[in-house]
Every structure is written in C-alpha cells, then in structure tokens.
Scaffold this motif. Structure first.
Motif, PDB file in Angstrom:
ATOM      1  N   PRO A 130     -37.640 -18.901 -97.040  1.00 32.28           N
ATOM      2  CA  PRO A 130     -36.660 -18.096 -97.470  1.00 32.28           C
ATOM      3  C   PRO A 130     -36.758 -18.517 -98.827  1.00 32.28           C
ATOM      4  CG  PRO A 130     -35.454 -20.006 -95.940  1.00 32.28           C
ATOM      5  CD  PRO A 130     -37.129 -19.294 -95.714  1.00 32.28           C
ATOM      6  N   ILE A 131     -37.124 -19.890 -99.131  1.00 33.19           N
ATOM      7  CA  ILE A 131     -36.383 -20.656-100.433  1.00 33.19           C
ATOM      8  C   ILE A 131     -38.111 -20.016-101.378  1.00 33.19           C
ATOM      9  CG2 ILE A 131     -36.909 -22.599-101.425  1.00 33.19           C
ATOM     10  CD1 ILE A 131     -36.174 -23.560 -99.866  1.00 33.19           C
ATOM     11  N   LEU A 132     -39.110 -19.281-101.001  1.00 40.50           N
ATOM     12  CA  LEU A 132     -39.472 -18.788-101.987  1.00 40.50           C
ATOM     13  C   LEU A 132     -39.139 -17.782-102.456  1.00 40.50           C
ATOM     14  CD1 LEU A 132     -42.416 -19.192-103.332  1.00 40.50           C
ATOM     15  CD2 LEU A 132     -43.604 -18.840-101.361  1.00 40.50           C
ATOM     16  N   ILE A 133     -38.561 -17.337-101.230  1.00 42.16           N
ATOM     17  CA  ILE A 133     -38.126 -15.447-101.288  1.00 42.16           C
ATOM     18  C   ILE A 133     -37.526 -15.580-102.060  1.00 42.16           C
ATOM     19  CG2 ILE A 133     -37.500 -13.356-100.092  1.00 42.16           C
ATOM     20  CD1 ILE A 133     -38.792 -13.776 -97.715  1.00 42.16           C
ATOM     21  N   ALA A 134     -36.531 -16.230-102.421  1.00 40.90           N
ATOM     22  CA  ALA A 134     -35.209 -17.125-103.380  1.00 40.90           C
ATOM     23  C   ALA A 134     -35.993 -16.610-104.363  1.00 40.90           C
ATOM     24  CB  ALA A 134     -33.791 -17.539-102.722  1.00 40.90           C
ATOM     25  N   LEU A 135     -36.166 -17.418-104.861  1.00 42.68           N
ATOM     26  CA  LEU A 135     -37.353 -18.122-106.092  1.00 42.68           C
ATOM     27  C   LEU A 135     -38.043 -16.713-106.350  1.00 42.68           C
ATOM     28  CD1 LEU A 135     -38.602 -21.352-105.405  1.00 42.68           C
ATOM     29  CD2 LEU A 135     -36.376 -20.660-106.458  1.00 42.68           C
ATOM     30  N   ALA A 136     -38.557 -16.143-105.935  1.00 49.53           N
ATOM     31  CA  ALA A 136     -39.458 -14.663-106.573  1.00 49.53           C
ATOM     32  C   ALA A 136     -38.596 -13.385-106.558  1.00 49.53           C
ATOM     33  CB  ALA A 136     -40.559 -14.555-105.576  1.00 49.53           C
ATOM     34  N   PHE A 137     -37.628 -13.066-106.005  1.00 47.63           N
ATOM     35  CA  PHE A 137     -37.162 -12.770-105.463  1.00 47.63           C
ATOM     36  C   PHE A 137     -37.067 -11.465-107.092  1.00 47.63           C
ATOM     37  CE2 PHE A 137     -33.481  -8.794-104.678  1.00 47.63           C
ATOM     38  CZ  PHE A 137     -34.405  -8.217-104.278  1.00 47.63           C
TER      39      PHE A 137
END
Length: 296
Positions: free
Chosen positions: A269-276
């Motif tokens: 979830p953290i990587l998704i938020a950063l990459a979104f």
C-alpha cells in the motif's frame, strides 16, 4: 527424430511469411520442423502454406485457430511441439541460413540446469540489434543478461521443450489478446539458466503492423495482460527503483482495466501511494499517444 521445432505465430501475414519459409528452405541443417500457428488469418495464409507443404522441401505442420492473440498462439504451439527443442520466429522475421546448424551445435545437455541458448538478432545489413553478449558470460538468466550485464536489444531464445511445458500456458483474459511473452521467460528464469552465444540466429524487420511498433496500443487494449507481467516483475525486483518503476506501470494498467485486483496482489500500500501520481501521469500520456495513433 528431428531435434528442433521452429514455430511461427501469424495473423494476416501472407504478404511476408514467405521470407520465413525461404530462409528455412536455405538452412544448412534440415533437422527441424516448421510449425505454423495461424491465429485466425483472413488473407491467403492458408493457401500459401498448403502450396509449401506440396513442395515438400521442408517438414511443415499447420494449425489454424480463431484469433486469440500471440500468447494464445504460443500456448497452442507448446501444446503440439514434440521435438526436444523449440524456437519462436516471428512472421515478419526470418532465420540466418545457418541458424539451425548453429543452434544444434550449441545445445547444452538436456538434464542440466540450462534451459536453452540465447543468440543474437541482426538487421538486414548484418548489424546486431542492441549489443553482443560479454564473452565472459557462459551462463546466465535472461533477466541478468539485461539488468546485470547491460546487454541491450532483442535476443532470440531457444528453449528445451520439456522445461517450457512446465510453465505454460500463458494466462488469458476475456476481451484481451496479448500477454507479454516475457512473463513466461521470467518464470523460467527463477529455476534455470541460459547459455549465451554471440551468433546471429534471426534477421528482424519491424513491420508497421507488428506488436513492437504498436506496443502502446497493445498496452492500452490489453491492460490485464500487462498488469499480470508487472505484478511478477514487482515480486522479482532486485531493488526499490525497479519496484517503483514497475508499480507506476501497474497503476497505469489498473486504470485502463478499471480493476484494482492486480494492485492488491502486490500487498504494497505504501508503494502504491507513492507511485500513484506517476502512474496517473503515465496513463494520461499513453491515452494521449494512442488517441493520436487512432486519429491517424
């Protein structure tokens, strides 16, 4: 028994498929079968192949199926291949005159951890596509060849049939006709190595209707197939930069697919938020570029 199947997945390529045929007729070693998987062609492909079968210059196997896409045609080929080794030759490419001889001379032991060999692609002028393999490499995965050893450009892989049958079929998705072929190669990479050889096997010619030049349209029209490959790449990434880049693409694919299923598979979830935000920008860029192509 012949040792090698050269298989070609084709769709409405009757106008150039003769290049493959003529190059196979010229081979200096005839211990091969040419298998053609016709993925629903509506042109004169079937009539051409029938005429070549009648000529009886090389052994040809022809299979017709409804149009399902290249990865599905590869699935069909793998299900029919009986020879110990196989190699895919695109319908707009063709083999060097001694390619089969080179392949057979360089085959590793079939009970080793070597899944096959990987050779060079060249253009019509004989120039290597990308770069050659460093002479110091005697065995490697296809991923390490590119990411660790810095090799560039398309290369041609010859696989042991028994090994590739452990990993196929490519998944299929309703309404889509493309899964990157590298998906299967990545899976094989986890358990087996390849033997690089600095020998030209294939002469490539990128057609205007080929998947290489239409990759952005493929990306937009087959987002689940591309997302599947990105999930695997994230799982196998060696560093955070690689994970981030693949997550950006996965977000873009998920937006096209209108489906967060693949994002959930990453459990990041953290990587998704950063990459979104970057995935959103990439998605918009691909929409813009493909809209221009469609308008042309």
């Amino acid at each position: 028994m012949k040792l090698l199947t050269v298989f070609t997945a084709t769709y409405n390529r009757g106008y150039c498929l003769n290049q493959v045929y003529e190059s196979l007729v010229r081979q200096t070693n005839s211990s091969f079968i040419w298998m053609i998987i016709d993925d629903g062609s509506t042109d004169d492909t079937q009539l051409l192949v029938q005429s070549w079968i009648k000529e009886n210059k090389i052994e040809i196997q022809y299979f017709y199926q409804e149009n399902q896409g290249m990865h599905a045609a590869h699935n069909t080929a793998y299900s029919y291949i009986k020879t110990p080794w196989n190699v895919s030759i695109d319908s707009d490419d063709y083999m060097t005159d001694n390619a089969v001889e080179v392949i057979l001379k360089n085959l590793p032991e079939t009970d080793s951890k070597i899944a096959g060999i990987v050779g060079l692609d060249i253009d019509k002028k004989g120039k290597v596509i990308g770069t050659r393999f460093p002479e110091s490499i005697t065995q490697s995965t296809i991923s390490e060849i590119y990411h660790k050893h810095g090799v560039k450009g398309d290369k041609k892989i010859v696989y042991q049939t028994d090994i590739i049958k452990k990993y196929f079929p490519y998944p299929t998705f309703k309404g889509e006709k493309f899964v990157p072929l590298g998906y299967l190669y990545r899976l094989i990479d986890q358990d087996y190595l390849l033997k690089p050889i600095n020998k030209a096997l294939v002469i490539v010619e990128y057609k205007i209707d080929g998947s290489t030049l239409n990759i952005l349209n493929q990306y937009r029209n087959n987002p689940k197939g591309f997302a599947l490959h990105r999930v695997l790449k994230i799982q196998l990434s060696k560093n955070s930069t690689e994970r981030f880049k693949n997550m950006v693409h996965l977000i873009s694919c998920s937006l096209f697919a209108k489906d967060i299923h693949f994002l959930k598979q990453t459990k990041s979830p953290i990587l998704i938020a950063l990459a979104f935000p970057f995935g959103l920008v990439l998605n918009g860029y691909i929409r813009l570029k493909t809209n221009k192509i469609i308008s042309l």
